[in-house]
Scaffold this active site. Sequence first.
Site, PDB file in Angstrom:
ATOM      1  N   GLU A  51      23.178 -35.386  -3.317  1.00  0.00           N
ATOM      2  CA  GLU A  51      24.730 -36.031  -2.597  1.00  0.00           C
ATOM      3  C   GLU A  51      24.219 -36.764  -1.617  1.00  0.00           C
ATOM      4  OE1 GLU A  51      25.784 -31.800  -2.112  1.00  0.00           O
ATOM      5  OE2 GLU A  51      27.746 -32.239  -3.401  1.00  0.00           O
ATOM      6  N   ALA A  85      21.079 -28.582   0.560  1.00  0.00           N
ATOM      7  CA  ALA A  85      21.564 -27.690   1.972  1.00  0.00           C
ATOM      8  C   ALA A  85      20.800 -26.695   2.063  1.00  0.00           C
ATOM      9  CB  ALA A  85      23.040 -27.473   1.752  1.00  0.00           C
ATOM     10  N   GLU A 107      24.208 -26.202  -7.831  1.00  0.00           N
ATOM     11  CA  GLU A 107      25.008 -25.255  -7.188  1.00  0.00           C
ATOM     12  C   GLU A 107      25.573 -24.119  -7.784  1.00  0.00           C
ATOM     13  OE1 GLU A 107      24.894 -28.633  -6.695  1.00  0.00           O
ATOM     14  OE2 GLU A 107      25.080 -28.922  -4.623  1.00  0.00           O
ATOM     15  N   GLY A 143      22.507 -31.076  -2.002  1.00  0.00           N
ATOM     16  CA  GLY A 143      23.023 -31.722  -0.726  1.00  0.00           C
ATOM     17  C   GLY A 143      21.852 -32.953  -0.958  1.00  0.00           C
TER      18      GLY A 143
HETATM   19  N1  CO8 Z   1      17.077 -24.406   1.444  1.00  0.00           N
HETATM   20  C1  CO8 Z   1      16.305 -23.785   2.101  1.00  0.00           C
HETATM   21  N2  CO8 Z   1      14.914 -23.595   2.171  1.00  0.00           N
HETATM   22  C2  CO8 Z   1      14.408 -24.606   1.010  1.00  0.00           C
HETATM   23  C3  CO8 Z   1      15.340 -25.118   0.097  1.00  0.00           C
HETATM   24  C4  CO8 Z   1      16.915 -25.198   0.406  1.00  0.00           C
HETATM   25  N3  CO8 Z   1      17.423 -25.790  -0.596  1.00  0.00           N
HETATM   26  N4  CO8 Z   1      14.282 -25.672  -0.868  1.00  0.00           N
HETATM   27  C5  CO8 Z   1      13.398 -25.353  -0.413  1.00  0.00           C
HETATM   28  N5  CO8 Z   1      13.162 -24.729   0.690  1.00  0.00           N
HETATM   29  C6  CO8 Z   1      11.890 -23.942   1.015  1.00  0.00           C
HETATM   30  C7  CO8 Z   1      11.444 -22.638   0.316  1.00  0.00           C
HETATM   31  O1  CO8 Z   1      12.511 -21.558   1.147  1.00  0.00           O
HETATM   32  C8  CO8 Z   1      10.090 -22.674   1.038  1.00  0.00           C
HETATM   33  O2  CO8 Z   1      10.196 -22.173   2.230  1.00  0.00           O
HETATM   34  P1  CO8 Z   1       8.899 -20.995   2.572  1.00  0.00           P
HETATM   35  O3  CO8 Z   1       7.659 -21.708   2.320  1.00  0.00           O
HETATM   36  O4  CO8 Z   1       9.180 -20.666   4.153  1.00  0.00           O
HETATM   37  O5  CO8 Z   1       9.071 -19.802   1.609  1.00  0.00           O
HETATM   38  C9  CO8 Z   1       9.799 -24.186   1.085  1.00  0.00           C
HETATM   39  O6  CO8 Z   1      10.985 -24.881   1.077  1.00  0.00           O
HETATM   40  C10 CO8 Z   1       8.938 -24.531  -0.317  1.00  0.00           C
HETATM   41  O7  CO8 Z   1       9.784 -24.276  -1.450  1.00  0.00           O
HETATM   42  P2  CO8 Z   1       9.157 -23.583  -2.651  1.00  0.00           P
HETATM   43  O8  CO8 Z   1       8.123 -22.535  -2.327  1.00  0.00           O
HETATM   44  O9  CO8 Z   1      10.345 -23.034  -3.333  1.00  0.00           O
HETATM   45  O10 CO8 Z   1       8.527 -24.995  -3.520  1.00  0.00           O
HETATM   46  P3  CO8 Z   1       8.398 -25.167  -4.986  1.00  0.00           P
HETATM   47  O11 CO8 Z   1       7.827 -26.228  -5.161  1.00  0.00           O
HETATM   48  O12 CO8 Z   1       7.877 -23.985  -5.512  1.00  0.00           O
HETATM   49  O13 CO8 Z   1       9.989 -25.197  -5.380  1.00  0.00           O
HETATM   50  C11 CO8 Z   1      12.207 -26.340  -5.592  1.00  0.00           C
HETATM   51  C12 CO8 Z   1      10.605 -26.290  -5.165  1.00  0.00           C
HETATM   52  C13 CO8 Z   1      12.191 -26.353  -7.046  1.00  0.00           C
HETATM   53  C14 CO8 Z   1      12.810 -27.607  -4.890  1.00  0.00           C
HETATM   54  C15 CO8 Z   1      12.479 -24.606  -4.930  1.00  0.00           C
HETATM   55  O14 CO8 Z   1      12.408 -24.912  -3.595  1.00  0.00           O
HETATM   56  C16 CO8 Z   1      14.146 -24.924  -5.031  1.00  0.00           C
HETATM   57  O15 CO8 Z   1      14.749 -24.558  -6.131  1.00  0.00           O
HETATM   58  N6  CO8 Z   1      14.948 -24.964  -3.866  1.00  0.00           N
HETATM   59  C17 CO8 Z   1      16.348 -25.030  -3.925  1.00  0.00           C
HETATM   60  C18 CO8 Z   1      16.800 -26.338  -4.595  1.00  0.00           C
HETATM   61  C19 CO8 Z   1      18.418 -25.989  -4.654  1.00  0.00           C
HETATM   62  O16 CO8 Z   1      19.069 -24.998  -5.292  1.00  0.00           O
HETATM   63  N7  CO8 Z   1      19.060 -27.116  -3.654  1.00  0.00           N
HETATM   64  C20 CO8 Z   1      20.490 -26.870  -3.782  1.00  0.00           C
HETATM   65  C21 CO8 Z   1      21.022 -25.998  -2.658  1.00  0.00           C
HETATM   66  S1  CO8 Z   1      22.798 -25.750  -2.633  1.00  0.00           S
HETATM   67  C22 CO8 Z   1      23.464 -27.251  -1.958  1.00  0.00           C
HETATM   68  O17 CO8 Z   1      22.706 -28.157  -1.794  1.00  0.00           O
HETATM   69  C23 CO8 Z   1      24.770 -27.273  -1.780  1.00  0.00           C
HETATM   70  C24 CO8 Z   1      25.415 -28.684  -0.905  1.00  0.00           C
HETATM   71  C25 CO8 Z   1      26.628 -28.343  -0.604  1.00  0.00           C
HETATM   72  C26 CO8 Z   1      26.777 -27.470   0.501  1.00  0.00           C
HETATM   73  C27 CO8 Z   1      28.192 -27.311   0.919  1.00  0.00           C
HETATM   74  C28 CO8 Z   1      28.477 -26.141   1.979  1.00  0.00           C
HETATM   75  C29 CO8 Z   1      29.462 -25.529   1.755  1.00  0.00           C
END
Ligand code: CO8
Length: 264
Positions: free
Chosen positions: A111, A63, A131, A108
Site C-alpha cells: 500500500e 503494518a 490481510e 501496508g
Molecule cells: N509486523 C510485525 N513484525 C513483522 C512483520 C509485520 N508485518 N513482518 C515481519 N516482522 C518481524 C518478524 O516478527 C520477525 O521478528 P523477530 O525476529 O522478532 O521474530 C522479523 O520481522 C523477521 O521476520 P521473519 O522471521 O518472519 O522473516 P522471514 O524471512 O521468515 O519471513 C515474511 C518474511 C514472509 C515477510 C514474514 O515476516 C511475514 O509473513 N511477515 C508478515 C507479512 C504480512 O502479513 N504483512 C501484512 C500485515 S497486515 C497489514 O499490513 C495491514 C495494513 C493495513 C492496516 C490497517 C490497520 C487497521
Amino acid sequence: MAFVLYEVKDSVAVITINRPEALNALNSDVLDELNAVIDGIDTGVVRAVVLTGAGEKSFVAGADIGEMSTLTKAEGEAFGKKGNDVFRKLETLPVPVIAAVNGFALGGGCELSMSCDIRICSDNAMFGQPEVGLGITPGFGGTQRLARTVGVGMAKQLIYTARNIKADEALRIGLVNAVYPQAELMDEALKMAATIAGNAPIAVRNCKKAINDGLQVDIDAALVIEEKLFGDCFESYDQKEGMANFLRKKDDPAKVKKVEFKNA
Ligand code: CO8
C-alpha cells in the site's frame, strides 16, 4: 529520527524506512516519523523523492501485526486512518515519489508503494495483500489503490486469495514499471529521480497534479484541470527559457545546451 532516514543530494531526496529488525514493518512510531519527514520536505529545493526500505530483504513487510493484534474496532479504524492520512500526504506531495521496492512489499508495504507515483523493484521483491489471511481487510488504501493500479479483477483476485506475487508477475500486471538486480535498484531509482529533477519543476509538479486530480473526476472536468495547469506554466522563467532554447537550437545547432531550470 530512529525509524525513518532522510537525506537530500542535488535536489533529490531519499527516504528510508529504517526498522530492518522487523523487516521495516510500520508501527505507530514509524508512521509518525514518516509523517514528520514528509512534512519537512522542502519542495522549493527537492524536485524528486526516492522511498525505500533499509536492508536487502524488505521494503516494508506490512503494518506491525503485534501492534494491531489487540486493537478494538475503534482503535483499528483510527490506525487505518493514521496510515491513510500519511499515505495520502505522500501521494499528494507536489513532487514525484519513486518507490524503490527492495524486497517484501506486503500489506501496508504494498500500500505504501502504491501511494508513490512510480514503482520499480529488485528481482527479489515480493508484493501482496495478505490481510484476509490475518482476519482483516487491507486498511492503508489497498482496496482502493490496487484496483486503480492493476484493474478491478486482478485486484480482487490478489486481495481475496491473499496470494503474494514475485517481481516478474508484478511487472506483468503493471504493479511495477521495471525490475532490476538488487545491487542496481537504488542507482536506477536515483538515475530516474535525477532525470525528473532535471526537467522543469513547475511543469513536473503540474503534471502530477493534473494526472492525480484528473483521475478523480469525469473526462470533461479532467480536461479543464489540465487546461488550468497547462496555462499555469506560462510566463514562468522555465517555460520561456525551455522554449527559447528549442528555438535557438533550430536556429543554430551549435547553440544547443541543457536548460538549467530555476523552478521559477
Ligand atoms: N509486523 C510485525 N513484525 C513483522 C512483520 C509485520 N508485518 N513482518 C515481519 N516482522 C518481524 C518478524 O516478527 C520477525 O521478528 P523477530 O525476529 O522478532 O521474530 C522479523 O520481522 C523477521 O521476520 P521473519 O522471521 O518472519 O522473516 P522471514 O524471512 O521468515 O519471513 C515474511 C518474511 C514472509 C515477510 C514474514 O515476516 C511475514 O509473513 N511477515 C508478515 C507479512 C504480512 O502479513 N504483512 C501484512 C500485515 S497486515 C497489514 O499490513 C495491514 C495494513 C493495513 C492496516 C490497517 C490497520 C487497521
